[in-house]
Design an enzyme around this catalytic site. Sequence first.
Site, short mmCIF file in Angstrom:
data_model
loop_
_atom_site.label_atom_id
_atom_site.label_comp_id
_atom_site.label_asym_id
_atom_site.label_seq_id
_atom_site.Cartn_x
_atom_site.Cartn_y
_atom_site.Cartn_z
N GLY A 148 -60.58 67.57 34.63
CA GLY A 148 -61.80 67.85 34.16
C GLY A 148 -62.98 66.90 35.18
O GLY A 148 -62.79 65.91 35.90
N CYS A 149 -64.16 67.51 34.99
CA CYS A 149 -65.06 66.89 35.65
C CYS A 149 -65.41 65.25 35.50
O CYS A 149 -65.59 64.61 36.29
CB CYS A 149 -66.33 67.58 35.78
SG CYS A 149 -67.14 68.03 34.12
N PHE A 150 -65.55 65.06 34.13
CA PHE A 150 -65.92 63.71 33.70
C PHE A 150 -64.59 63.13 33.97
O PHE A 150 -64.69 61.61 34.27
CB PHE A 150 -66.01 63.68 32.14
CG PHE A 150 -67.27 64.14 31.65
CD1 PHE A 150 -68.45 63.46 32.19
CD2 PHE A 150 -67.75 64.97 30.63
CE1 PHE A 150 -69.79 63.83 31.64
CE2 PHE A 150 -68.96 65.22 30.44
CZ PHE A 150 -69.99 64.68 30.85
N ALA A 153 -64.52 61.74 37.61
CA ALA A 153 -65.37 60.69 37.98
C ALA A 153 -64.99 59.27 37.44
O ALA A 153 -64.91 58.36 38.10
CB ALA A 153 -66.74 61.15 37.57
#
Length: 345
Positions: A148-150, A153
């Site tokens: 996932g994107c979160f 990061a």
Amino acid sequence: MKVAIIGATGYGGIELIRLLEQHPYFSIASLHSFSQVGECITNVYPHFQNVLVHTLQEIDVEEIEKEAEIVFLATPAGVSAELTPKLLAVGLKVIDLSGDFRMKDPFIYEQWYKRAAAKEGVLREAVYGLSEWKRSEIQKANLIANPGCFATAALLAILPLVRSGIIEEDSIIIDAKSGVSGAGKTPTTMTHFPELYDNLRIYKVNEHQHIPEIEQMLAEWNRETKPITFSTHLIPISRGIMVTLYAKVKREMEIEQLQQLYEEAYEQSAFIRIRMQGEFPSPKEVRGSNYCDMGIAYDERTGRVTIVSVIDNMMKGAAGQAIQNANIVAGLEETTGLQHMPLYL
């Protein structure tokens, strides 16, 4: 190498098209849609005019197998779980951008996603595709669960600390902010322009589905890691993520030691850029690129480390990392087709 995209009209799908059309090794064999079969992609997205000509096709596994070697799934949660076993059965490699195969424990998936999990046999086969930390496993994988994107990061920011064992295992706090494209193409009240413009919103407090994904990966590197505190906010930009991460160290540190820890952790990772001491990145500085930029601080008063991590949620947080993983699978340099300079303006 020929590739197919299923779910080609969502935001993740069109970003895959943009990147793959410029890739020197991969070429698009077919685009597939659930709701717009028979439409030319340029009718749906005119910005592709004079660039590519593809008609959106129905999802026929036998036909896809004849044309492609790798399939990218840019589909909603639940859809990939149904399609993937059929694709694997005919010998296709699958890179899934949904969350359907990220969790190894089906019970945890069902608890957080509120839907039935994929079959356990397929879950066991999936490799979590955090490129910089799973290279050797990705290389041999038939099924890659794109992070996932979160989670991307956050994990890139915290894993050097967790692996080194220098932080208190129960001290991780993650404050994350995302542009509105991270919410997907389907509009909602929260993403409606008058609701978001000149505003920001916190959402899914203590309930975001990336929480168990992050915790699962942290546990791989340190079994003593405790549950994290994780909050997500929607901000009025189209793309970009900023994660500010806090953790308490077990003993006094020097900022130079932390800086060296990160520089050494990512010295072989072309897409990770560590800022000089005292400098911190912003989402504009990675927009349109596959970079993750980080800045590091240490507060001697509190004994806390602060890591600021920024990515483009559509690139390193989705399509860019998916192609980075495809490059690894194909034995290419990870940067192949992804050497885009950020779009600052």
